[in-house]
Design a protein around this motif. Structure first.
Motif, PDB file in Angstrom:
ATOM      1  N   UNK A   1     -84.468 -26.025  34.515  1.00  0.00           N
ATOM      2  CA  UNK A   1     -84.051 -24.622  34.415  1.00  0.00           C
ATOM      3  C   UNK A   1     -83.517 -24.065  35.732  1.00  0.00           C
ATOM      4  N   UNK A   2     -83.531 -24.846  36.797  1.00  0.00           N
ATOM      5  CA  UNK A   2     -83.161 -24.339  38.119  1.00  0.00           C
ATOM      6  C   UNK A   2     -81.663 -24.063  38.219  1.00  0.00           C
ATOM      7  N   UNK A   3     -81.314 -23.002  38.934  1.00  0.00           N
ATOM      8  CA  UNK A   3     -79.925 -22.710  39.288  1.00  0.00           C
ATOM      9  C   UNK A   3     -79.863 -22.368  40.769  1.00  0.00           C
ATOM     10  N   UNK A   4     -78.663 -22.530  41.332  1.00  0.00           N
ATOM     11  CA  UNK A   4     -78.469 -22.335  42.771  1.00  0.00           C
ATOM     12  C   UNK A   4     -77.164 -21.579  43.001  1.00  0.00           C
ATOM     13  N   UNK A   5     -77.255 -20.523  43.831  1.00  0.00           N
ATOM     14  CA  UNK A   5     -76.046 -19.770  44.180  1.00  0.00           C
ATOM     15  C   UNK A   5     -76.145 -19.291  45.619  1.00  0.00           C
ATOM     16  N   UNK A   6     -75.040 -19.394  46.364  1.00  0.00           N
ATOM     17  CA  UNK A   6     -74.999 -18.994  47.767  1.00  0.00           C
ATOM     18  C   UNK A   6     -73.897 -17.955  47.946  1.00  0.00           C
ATOM     19  N   UNK A   7     -74.233 -16.667  47.831  1.00  0.00           N
ATOM     20  CA  UNK A   7     -73.209 -15.610  47.849  1.00  0.00           C
ATOM     21  C   UNK A   7     -72.892 -15.058  49.230  1.00  0.00           C
TER      22      UNK A   7
ATOM     23  N   UNK B   1     -84.183 -19.244  39.261  1.00  0.00           N
ATOM     24  CA  UNK B   1     -82.939 -18.814  39.902  1.00  0.00           C
ATOM     25  C   UNK B   1     -83.137 -18.720  41.417  1.00  0.00           C
ATOM     26  N   UNK B   2     -82.265 -19.401  42.165  1.00  0.00           N
ATOM     27  CA  UNK B   2     -82.402 -19.480  43.619  1.00  0.00           C
ATOM     28  C   UNK B   2     -81.093 -19.083  44.290  1.00  0.00           C
ATOM     29  N   UNK B   3     -81.226 -18.358  45.391  1.00  0.00           N
ATOM     30  CA  UNK B   3     -80.060 -17.766  46.032  1.00  0.00           C
ATOM     31  C   UNK B   3     -80.104 -17.945  47.543  1.00  0.00           C
ATOM     32  N   UNK B   4     -78.899 -17.908  48.152  1.00  0.00           N
ATOM     33  CA  UNK B   4     -78.736 -17.751  49.588  1.00  0.00           C
ATOM     34  C   UNK B   4     -79.647 -18.581  50.455  1.00  0.00           C
ATOM     35  N   UNK B   5     -80.414 -17.882  51.311  1.00  0.00           N
ATOM     36  CA  UNK B   5     -81.287 -18.554  52.271  1.00  0.00           C
ATOM     37  C   UNK B   5     -82.370 -19.375  51.579  1.00  0.00           C
ATOM     38  N   UNK B   6     -82.706 -19.028  50.342  1.00  0.00           N
ATOM     39  CA  UNK B   6     -83.642 -19.860  49.592  1.00  0.00           C
ATOM     40  C   UNK B   6     -83.044 -21.217  49.295  1.00  0.00           C
ATOM     41  N   UNK B   7     -81.754 -21.239  48.926  1.00  0.00           N
ATOM     42  CA  UNK B   7     -81.058 -22.508  48.725  1.00  0.00           C
ATOM     43  C   UNK B   7     -80.933 -23.244  50.055  1.00  0.00           C
ATOM     44  N   UNK B   8     -80.688 -22.496  51.144  1.00  0.00           N
ATOM     45  CA  UNK B   8     -80.587 -23.126  52.462  1.00  0.00           C
ATOM     46  C   UNK B   8     -81.886 -23.821  52.856  1.00  0.00           C
ATOM     47  N   UNK B   9     -83.020 -23.225  52.535  1.00  0.00           N
ATOM     48  CA  UNK B   9     -84.299 -23.872  52.818  1.00  0.00           C
ATOM     49  C   UNK B   9     -84.434 -25.148  51.989  1.00  0.00           C
ATOM     50  N   UNK B  10     -84.021 -25.089  50.749  1.00  0.00           N
ATOM     51  CA  UNK B  10     -84.025 -26.270  49.882  1.00  0.00           C
ATOM     52  C   UNK B  10     -83.153 -27.368  50.493  1.00  0.00           C
ATOM     53  N   UNK B  11     -81.954 -27.012  50.921  1.00  0.00           N
ATOM     54  CA  UNK B  11     -81.012 -27.975  51.493  1.00  0.00           C
ATOM     55  C   UNK B  11     -81.549 -28.591  52.778  1.00  0.00           C
TER      56      UNK B  11
END
Length: 240
Positions: free
Chosen positions: A124-130, A104-114
């Motif tokens: 199993x990965x999920x992505x959410x930017x709240x 499970x990945x969120x916020x700035x973690x997703x931003x680093x991925x992007x």
């Protein structure tokens, strides 16, 4: 080991592993500064490939809210500016940048991925930017550039969670991989990065770059400097 970041230097390929598994690899100030310093050192050393991964259950839970009660709005603003600075450093890197996400990945973690040029995840990965739930604009343009403006609007307005397959369909993820296939993917991308000399590689990435770093930072500061950031973040945490 550099604090909360494990850095492996393998000739022209540097691997940065977020190593706070007990905190879901949330980005505290120490981790952000270690990433900034490490990426700068990699650039200075002539590295051609940078790999970002996470230890434990996931890649990254994003902004570390663990000490939120003790921080002021000004503290939070500075932390967010440093995160955006780190993200821009990765996004503008002259190297082949590669991210592997799982869990499970969120916020700035997703931003680093992007921010990375090549992005892989396990099934199993999920992505959410709240972030917009508490008025924060961080990495929004880069996300829109990655998945398309219409997709970005839909996802960010609803702050909905993407599973690995949807993330792949819209272009957030380059390809799904098994955990034991990471080394093979990195080896292939190292070969790709080595096909051009470093100056030509840098020129290629510069020509294709569509970003406006100053505007991205200004948009973040404009959103984060609105009074009441801490209160909005605490309210979001209580609702969650």
């Amino acid at each position: 080991m550099t604090g909360s970041i494990d850095i492996v230097r393998d000739a022209d390929c540097w691997t940065f592993t977020l190593n706070r598994p007990d905190k879901m690899n949330a980005l505290n100030p120490q981790a952000v500064e270690a990433l900034l310093a490490g990426v700068d050192e990699a650039h200075q050393s002539g590295a051609r490939t940078l790999v970002f991964a996470g230890n434990g259950r996931n890649f990254s839970a994003g902004f570390d809210q663990g000490n939120l009660e003790q921080e002021s709005d000004a503290d939070l603003l500075l932390r967010l500016v440093r995160i955006e600075t780190m993200l821009q450093r990765v996004a503008s890197s002259p190297c082949m940048t590669v991210a592997f996400a799982h869990g499970r990945n969120f916020g700035a973690g997703v931003d680093l991925f992007v921010a990375c040029k090549k992005r892989f995840c396990t099934a199993d990965a999920t992505f959410r930017m709240p972030g917009l739930r508490f008025g924060l604009v961080l990495g929004t343009r880069r996300f829109g550039e990655c998945v398309g403006l219409a997709n970005a609007r839909d996802i960010l307005e609803q702050t909905r969670t993407l599973d690995a397959h949807e993330a792949h369909e819209i272009g957030l993820v380059s390809r799904l991989v098994e955990a034991d296939g990471v080394c093979s993917v990195v080896d292939d991308l190292r070969q790709v990065a080595g096909q051009l000399d470093s100056q030509t590689q840098r020129h290629l990435y510069d020509v294709l770059a569509a970003g406006d770093a100053s505007r991205d930072l200004a948009d973040l500061v404009l959103s984060a400097s609105r009074p009441g950031l801490k209160a909005r973040m605490l309210a979001f945490m209580r609702q969650r």
